[in-house]
Each structure stands twice: as C-alpha cells, then as structure tokens.
Design a protein around this motif. Structure first.
Motif, PDB file in Angstrom:
ATOM      1  N   UNK A   1       0.912  -1.130  -0.039  1.00 42.48           N
ATOM      2  CA  UNK A   1      -0.051   0.021   0.106  1.00 42.48           C
ATOM      3  C   UNK A   1       1.033   1.141   0.096  1.00 42.48           C
ATOM      4  N   UNK A   2       0.059   2.237  -0.042  1.00 44.42           N
ATOM      5  CA  UNK A   2       0.661   3.675   0.024  1.00 44.42           C
ATOM      6  C   UNK A   2      -0.206   4.793   0.469  1.00 44.42           C
ATOM      7  N   UNK A   3       0.092   5.269   1.720  1.00 40.30           N
ATOM      8  CA  UNK A   3      -0.777   6.368   2.076  1.00 40.30           C
ATOM      9  C   UNK A   3      -0.812   7.662   1.598  1.00 40.30           C
ATOM     10  N   UNK A   4      -1.791   8.184   1.126  1.00 41.72           N
ATOM     11  CA  UNK A   4      -1.664   9.450   0.664  1.00 41.72           C
ATOM     12  C   UNK A   4      -2.402  10.679   1.634  1.00 41.72           C
ATOM     13  N   UNK A   5      -1.617  11.590   2.142  1.00 43.22           N
ATOM     14  CA  UNK A   5      -2.150  12.311   3.042  1.00 43.22           C
ATOM     15  C   UNK A   5      -2.013  13.823   3.110  1.00 43.22           C
ATOM     16  N   UNK A   6      -2.850  14.816   3.484  1.00 38.33           N
ATOM     17  CA  UNK A   6      -2.596  16.107   3.682  1.00 38.33           C
ATOM     18  C   UNK A   6      -3.674  16.839   4.098  1.00 38.33           C
ATOM     19  N   UNK A   7      -3.475  18.020   3.822  1.00 39.53           N
ATOM     20  CA  UNK A   7      -4.547  19.113   4.362  1.00 39.53           C
ATOM     21  C   UNK A   7      -5.860  19.134   3.967  1.00 39.53           C
ATOM     22  N   UNK A   8      -6.611  19.353   4.907  1.00 38.88           N
ATOM     23  CA  UNK A   8      -8.279  19.414   4.331  1.00 38.88           C
ATOM     24  C   UNK A   8      -8.463  20.516   3.192  1.00 38.88           C
ATOM     25  N   UNK A   9      -7.529  21.477   3.168  1.00 38.08           N
ATOM     26  CA  UNK A   9      -7.857  22.491   2.313  1.00 38.08           C
ATOM     27  C   UNK A   9      -6.636  22.610   1.539  1.00 38.08           C
TER      28      UNK A   9
END
Length: 326
Positions: A125-133
């Motif tokens: 897998x790979x997690x892709x994350x970041x800001x809500x905006x």
C-alpha cells in the motif's frame, strides 16, 4: 438466515478473545496500554470472559460493581457486532491482524472493526495524506499522482476519509476502479464528515474497506484523530505527504512515520512544488529540512522509484517464503 449464520461462525473463528478484550477495555481507567502492560498475562491465561472476571474479582484490584458494569457493556457490544453482518472484527490475536501494527507496541489497537474486503489489508500500500484545504496546484498534482500510482503498481491507496487530500485520494482511486482503504477516527456506523457517506459506500463496493479501532457507533473525540493517524503511519508501507502546515494534523502521521522508521523501514515522500504561493507548505518544508523525507516534484520519477520498491518487496517476500521451506 443461512448467510447470517455463516457470518456469525466466521466472526467467532476470527475474533479471538474479543469479548475478553472488550471487557477489560470497558473497565473504568483501563485502556490499551494498561491492558498490554498490566493485565496481559491474566488475559491470555483466561479461558473466557467469566474466567477473567473471576480472576480480576479475586485480585481485589477492581471493585465488583465496576467489573459487573464492564461485563454488561462488553456483552451488549459483542452481541450487537456479532449480529451485524456488515462488520467483521480482527483482534490482536488473529492471524489476519496486520503485522505492521505490532511496531506500535503497547499502543497498537486491541481489535479492528472492518467493513468491506479484509483481503485489502494484506496488499502492499501507499498512504496519501495532507491538508483538508489543499491549494489548486496540490489538487491537480494529487489526482495525476494517484492515477499514475494505480497505473504502474498494484498498491492499495490508504487515507483517512477526511475532506481535502484524503477525499481526493479515495475518490480518484474509486473512479479508477481500484482498491482503497479508509481508516476512521470514529466508529464504522458514524462516517465523519457525513458528506463522505456516499464515498465510504463506494470504497466498499469497489473492493476496499473501512477500518476503525472504535466501536461501530462511537463518535469522534479529541484524541481519536491522533490515534487514527498513528495507525495509518504504522500500517502503511509508503507515506506520501501532499501539503500540510507545520502545526497541522497531518504532522501527527508524519511524526509517527518517522518514529516507526526506526523500528522497521518505511518510506516517507514529500511533495514540494516550485511555486508555493497558493498554499501553506510549511510542514512539507520542515520535513525536508530535517532530512526525514524524500522530495518529490516529478510524478514519473517518483513512480519509477515505487515500482523498484515494489519489485524489491516482492523479492523479499519470495525469499522469506523460500527460507521457510528449507
């Protein structure tokens, strides 16, 4: 009726000591860390919840009233979950429990609730994350990135079903008819934000799953975001940070990933565009300045790298398998 009976049997074969874990966790002021450090031997040496109840009662460490209350609450939740054909449970004792979560030591979930395909949990897998905006630039980059990852690899996309970068990651994956996993900071029956309910349903229909360590009807609480972020960090093979501020929630996952890298190797990548005038990338800059992540500006170069990582991972798995045969 036959389907429900099958589900009950399947669950009971794959939720070892679930009732006992529930019971301990429902005792006032007894959480994961306390269970792992103080009650673990008693737990594994108990035949069932009644046996565990009696041992705790004889120890005189917890009042009978508290034990009875915890037992009643545990039985109520247990019956509700067993009779819910959409939810499966994996306990820390089950073979299906993700081995990477053991890197969390005494903070690892006691059990996981899963809606959808549990097979997705065993895939790379790979997690892709970041800001809500996210900025417009980040949104465009993320959609291209996810599509390219899915095109060149068989990795499952992991994220947290929040607005912004999380939603884009899940939505793009679903639109490409591929598998994605969403880790929730609440129970599986309480999608937060509620605007993502349709997306959550699509994730399941597409062969992915929703995962939570919380009871199905548990609402979001202050600490749950941080706990969820640690699980994402521990579970993921690769973590890709798109955009975040230096004091953002995304940094919880980043910091946990850095900690877990010390135990078992994990790859942390960080997007850094040439033009950063349209958003806050202070978190991205901070990660790179501390030499804890690898800078990514070109999608094709990054995808070439993860293809190599995937080949190496498959090779290592084959070598581990062959060594077991010798």
């Amino acid at each position: 009726m036959e389907k429900l009976f099958y589900v009950k049997i399947f669950k009971r074969d794959n939720m070892i000591k679930y009732k006992e874990l529930l019971f301990l966790n429902k005792i006032n002021r007894v959480g994961k860390v306390t269970i792992y450090t103080k009650y673990w031997d008693m737990l594994i040496n108990s035949k069932d919840m009644d046996d565990l109840f009696n041992k705790l009662h004889k120890s005189n460490k917890i009042s009978e009233d508290k034990l009875i209350k915890a037992k009643n609450e545990a039985e109520k939740i247990y019956d509700s979950v067993v009779n819910d054909s959409e939810i499966n449970v994996i306990t820390v004792f089950d073979k299906e429990y993700p081995k990477k979560l053991f890197d969390m030591e005494n903070q690892k979930p006691l059990y996981l609730y899963v809606k959808g395909s549990m097979d997705a949990l065993s895939k790379s897998n790979i997690a892709i994350i970041g800001t809500r905006k996210p900025s417009n630039n980040t949104e465009i980059f993320e959609k291209k990135l996810v599509k390219r990852i899915l095109d060149v690899s068989k990795r499952v996309v992991v994220s947290g079903l929040a607005l912004g970068c999380d939603k884009i990651a899940h939505e793009t994956t679903v639109n490409e008819n591929k598998i994605t996993i969403a880790f929730l900071p609440c129970g599986l029956n309480v999608i937060s934000p509620s605007s993502n309910k349709k997306l959550a349903k699509s994730i399941i229909e597409q062969g992915g799953c929703l995962v939570s360590e919380y009871e199905p009807d548990k609402k979001v609480f202050k600490r749950s975001y941080v706990e969820r972020d640690k699980i994402v960090a521990a579970f993921s093979d690769i973590v890709f940070v798109l955009q975040c501020g230096e004091k953002s929630g995304t940094m919880h996952t980043v910091n946990a990933t850095i900690d877990f890298k010390k135990v078992n190797h994990r790859d942390l990548y960080v997007y850094l565009p040439e033009d950063m005038s349209d958003g806050d990338y202070s978190g991205n800059i901070s990660i790179l300045k501390s030499n804890n992540g690898t800078k990514v500006s070109d999608i094709d170069e990054f995808c070439e790298e993860i293809v190599i990582l995937e080949k190496d991972n498959n090779l290592n798995k084959n070598m581990d398998y062959q060594s077991k045969l010798i």
